[in-house]
Design a protein around this motif. Structure first.
Motif, mmCIF file in Angstrom:
data_model
loop_
_atom_site.group_PDB
_atom_site.id
_atom_site.type_symbol
_atom_site.label_atom_id
_atom_site.label_comp_id
_atom_site.label_asym_id
_atom_site.label_seq_id
_atom_site.Cartn_x
_atom_site.Cartn_y
_atom_site.Cartn_z
ATOM 1 N N PHE A 112 0.891 -1.290 0.052
ATOM 2 C CA PHE A 112 0.052 0.105 -0.098
ATOM 3 C C PHE A 112 1.069 1.321 0.100
ATOM 4 O O PHE A 112 0.412 2.057 -0.720
ATOM 5 C CB PHE A 112 -0.993 -0.024 1.235
ATOM 6 N N LEU A 113 1.956 1.229 0.735
ATOM 7 C CA LEU A 113 2.546 2.460 1.181
ATOM 8 C C LEU A 113 3.838 2.764 0.159
ATOM 9 O O LEU A 113 4.401 3.814 -0.032
ATOM 10 C CB LEU A 113 3.035 2.530 2.568
ATOM 11 N N ASN A 114 4.331 1.492 -0.425
ATOM 12 C CA ASN A 114 5.708 1.993 -1.314
ATOM 13 C C ASN A 114 5.402 2.339 -2.538
ATOM 14 O O ASN A 114 4.654 1.511 -3.274
ATOM 15 C CB ASN A 114 6.415 0.543 -1.295
ATOM 16 N N ASP A 115 5.924 3.403 -2.915
ATOM 17 C CA ASP A 115 5.557 3.738 -4.395
ATOM 18 C C ASP A 115 6.632 4.794 -4.730
ATOM 19 O O ASP A 115 7.773 4.790 -4.229
ATOM 20 C CB ASP A 115 3.899 4.549 -4.510
ATOM 21 N N GLU A 116 6.412 5.749 -5.779
ATOM 22 C CA GLU A 116 7.503 6.504 -6.278
ATOM 23 C C GLU A 116 7.748 7.623 -5.427
ATOM 24 O O GLU A 116 9.181 8.103 -5.340
ATOM 25 C CB GLU A 116 6.971 7.414 -7.481
ATOM 26 N N LYS A 117 7.117 8.030 -4.370
ATOM 27 C CA LYS A 117 7.261 9.101 -3.504
ATOM 28 C C LYS A 117 7.584 8.611 -1.897
ATOM 29 O O LYS A 117 8.286 9.274 -1.170
ATOM 30 C CB LYS A 117 5.924 9.952 -3.345
ATOM 31 N N LEU A 118 7.164 7.562 -1.695
ATOM 32 C CA LEU A 118 7.349 7.076 -0.333
ATOM 33 C C LEU A 118 7.873 5.553 -0.570
ATOM 34 O O LEU A 118 7.679 4.751 -1.038
ATOM 35 C CB LEU A 118 5.704 7.100 0.185
ATOM 36 N N SER A 119 8.747 5.392 0.715
ATOM 37 C CA SER A 119 9.534 4.162 1.061
ATOM 38 C C SER A 119 9.230 3.714 2.329
ATOM 39 O O SER A 119 9.054 4.686 3.185
ATOM 40 C CB SER A 119 10.951 3.877 0.623
ATOM 41 N N LEU A 120 8.797 2.567 2.631
ATOM 42 C CA LEU A 120 8.628 1.853 3.918
ATOM 43 C C LEU A 120 9.530 0.804 4.545
ATOM 44 O O LEU A 120 9.968 -0.115 3.475
ATOM 45 C CB LEU A 120 7.319 1.137 4.122
ATOM 46 N N ASP A 121 10.234 0.875 5.617
ATOM 47 C CA ASP A 121 11.038 0.334 6.040
ATOM 48 C C ASP A 121 10.407 -0.712 7.407
ATOM 49 O O ASP A 121 10.284 -0.045 8.275
ATOM 50 C CB ASP A 121 12.547 0.680 6.581
ATOM 51 N N TRP A 122 10.204 -1.679 7.175
ATOM 52 C CA TRP A 122 9.311 -2.529 8.239
ATOM 53 C C TRP A 122 10.229 -3.433 8.895
ATOM 54 O O TRP A 122 10.846 -4.355 8.245
ATOM 55 C CB TRP A 122 8.149 -3.312 7.236
ATOM 56 N N ASP A 123 10.085 -3.231 10.304
ATOM 57 C CA ASP A 123 10.924 -4.174 10.960
ATOM 58 C C ASP A 123 9.999 -4.689 12.207
ATOM 59 O O ASP A 123 9.763 -3.952 13.084
ATOM 60 C CB ASP A 123 12.001 -3.344 11.599
ATOM 61 N N ALA A 124 9.783 -5.902 11.989
ATOM 62 C CA ALA A 124 8.726 -6.578 13.088
ATOM 63 C C ALA A 124 9.088 -8.101 13.042
ATOM 64 O O ALA A 124 9.260 -8.641 12.131
ATOM 65 C CB ALA A 124 7.340 -6.271 12.742
ATOM 66 N N PRO A 125 8.783 -8.577 14.277
ATOM 67 C CA PRO A 125 9.014 -10.055 14.141
ATOM 68 C C PRO A 125 7.752 -10.899 13.632
ATOM 69 O O PRO A 125 6.571 -10.228 13.519
ATOM 70 C CB PRO A 125 9.190 -10.403 15.784
ATOM 71 N N ARG A 126 8.082 -11.997 13.011
ATOM 72 C CA ARG A 126 6.880 -12.900 12.646
ATOM 73 C C ARG A 126 6.229 -13.417 13.926
ATOM 74 O O ARG A 126 6.521 -14.288 14.422
ATOM 75 C CB ARG A 126 7.469 -13.886 11.727
ATOM 76 N N ALA A 127 5.057 -12.685 14.315
ATOM 77 C CA ALA A 127 4.457 -12.886 15.509
ATOM 78 C C ALA A 127 2.749 -12.703 15.227
ATOM 79 O O ALA A 127 2.670 -11.777 14.423
ATOM 80 C CB ALA A 127 4.916 -12.249 16.676
ATOM 81 N N LEU A 128 2.293 -13.288 16.218
ATOM 82 C CA LEU A 128 0.597 -13.084 16.106
ATOM 83 C C LEU A 128 0.402 -12.069 17.142
ATOM 84 O O LEU A 128 0.913 -12.386 18.358
ATOM 85 C CB LEU A 128 -0.133 -14.376 16.401
ATOM 86 N N LEU A 129 -0.273 -11.167 17.037
ATOM 87 C CA LEU A 129 -0.886 -10.033 17.845
ATOM 88 C C LEU A 129 -2.379 -10.025 18.007
ATOM 89 O O LEU A 129 -2.945 -10.231 16.799
ATOM 90 C CB LEU A 129 -0.260 -8.722 17.760
ATOM 91 N N PRO A 130 -2.901 -9.705 18.861
ATOM 92 C CA PRO A 130 -4.136 -9.351 18.816
ATOM 93 C C PRO A 130 -4.665 -8.541 17.852
ATOM 94 O O PRO A 130 -4.062 -7.301 17.521
ATOM 95 C CB PRO A 130 -4.719 -8.706 20.390
#
Length: 213
Positions: free
Chosen positions: A92-110
């Motif tokens: 959704f967020l990565n495009d020509e104007k915006l980049s996303l660096d996502w850092d999260a463990p592979r985990a289940l959350l509510p």
């Protein structure tokens, strides 16, 4: 500032309006490209097909994001995989104007915690209207997450009234489809038992969410 008075029907209507607004643009581009194909102009065929492919991917990414960020996503006790959330956020967020660096463990959350994180990313993206970089960090202990998002870019700013809207307040107590997203984010945070803080330093906006100490 007055407390927002919003019943469930109004909330549903405003959220639906928000989602439709996000999807209208790529769907409209597909319609325009199909009209170009109907003109049977060989010189425009490749352009139209590429526009259809790009816009269809864009619409799909927006709908997948909305499904997790605003949708029920299962029963009241549902858990969501942060890896799945990261995939839809990147789409959704990565495009020509915006980049996303996502850092999260592979985990289940509510689900409310994951929905909160995704909605905070929307606010972070609004903080850099000219584009830039988002960095999303999540830490998880058991079934409790805490989140920190930074938005860096030229003319970064805290979106107008966002702190008041997150707290459930607005001028006159009324909101529109544009303002409903931060209002909803605040509602999700309270449902998850988490508090949000927003700050700015230079051209970097920082948004944090965690359970109160």
């Amino acid at each position: 500032m007055n407390a927002i008075s919003l019943d469930s029907l109004d909330l549903a209507a405003l959220l639906c309006s928000r989602v439709c607004h996000d999807v209208i643009s790529p769907v409209g581009a597909i319609v325009n490209a199909l009209e170009v194909l109907e003109e049977d102009d060989p010189s425009m065929r490749d352009f139209a097909l590429e526009l259809i492919k790009k816009s269809a991917r864009n619409a799909s990414a927006r709908l997948q994001f909305a499904r997790l960020a605003f949708g029920a996503a299962g029963s009241a006790g549902a858990m969501i995989d942060l890896g799945d959330a990261g995939n839809v956020a990147n789409g959704f967020l990565n495009d020509e104007k915006l980049s996303l660096d996502w850092d999260a463990p592979r985990a289940l959350l509510p689900k409310n915690q994951v929905k909160l994180l995704l909605n905070l990313l929307v606010i972070a993206a609004q903080a850099v209207p000219r584009g830039g970089k988002l960095v999303s960090r999540a830490t998880v202990e058991g079934e409790q997450g805490s989140f920190e998002i930074t938005a860096s870019g030229s003319h970064a700013r805290i979106p107008a009234h966002v702190e008041e809207l997150l707290a459930g307040n607005a001028p006159g107590g009324a909101i529109d489809a544009h303002a409903v997203q931060p209002v909803y984010t605040g509602m999700v945070a309270r449902a998850a038992g988490m508090e949000i803080s927003v700050s700015i330093e230079g051209e970097t906006v920082t948004i944090k969410a965690a359970r109160p100490a």
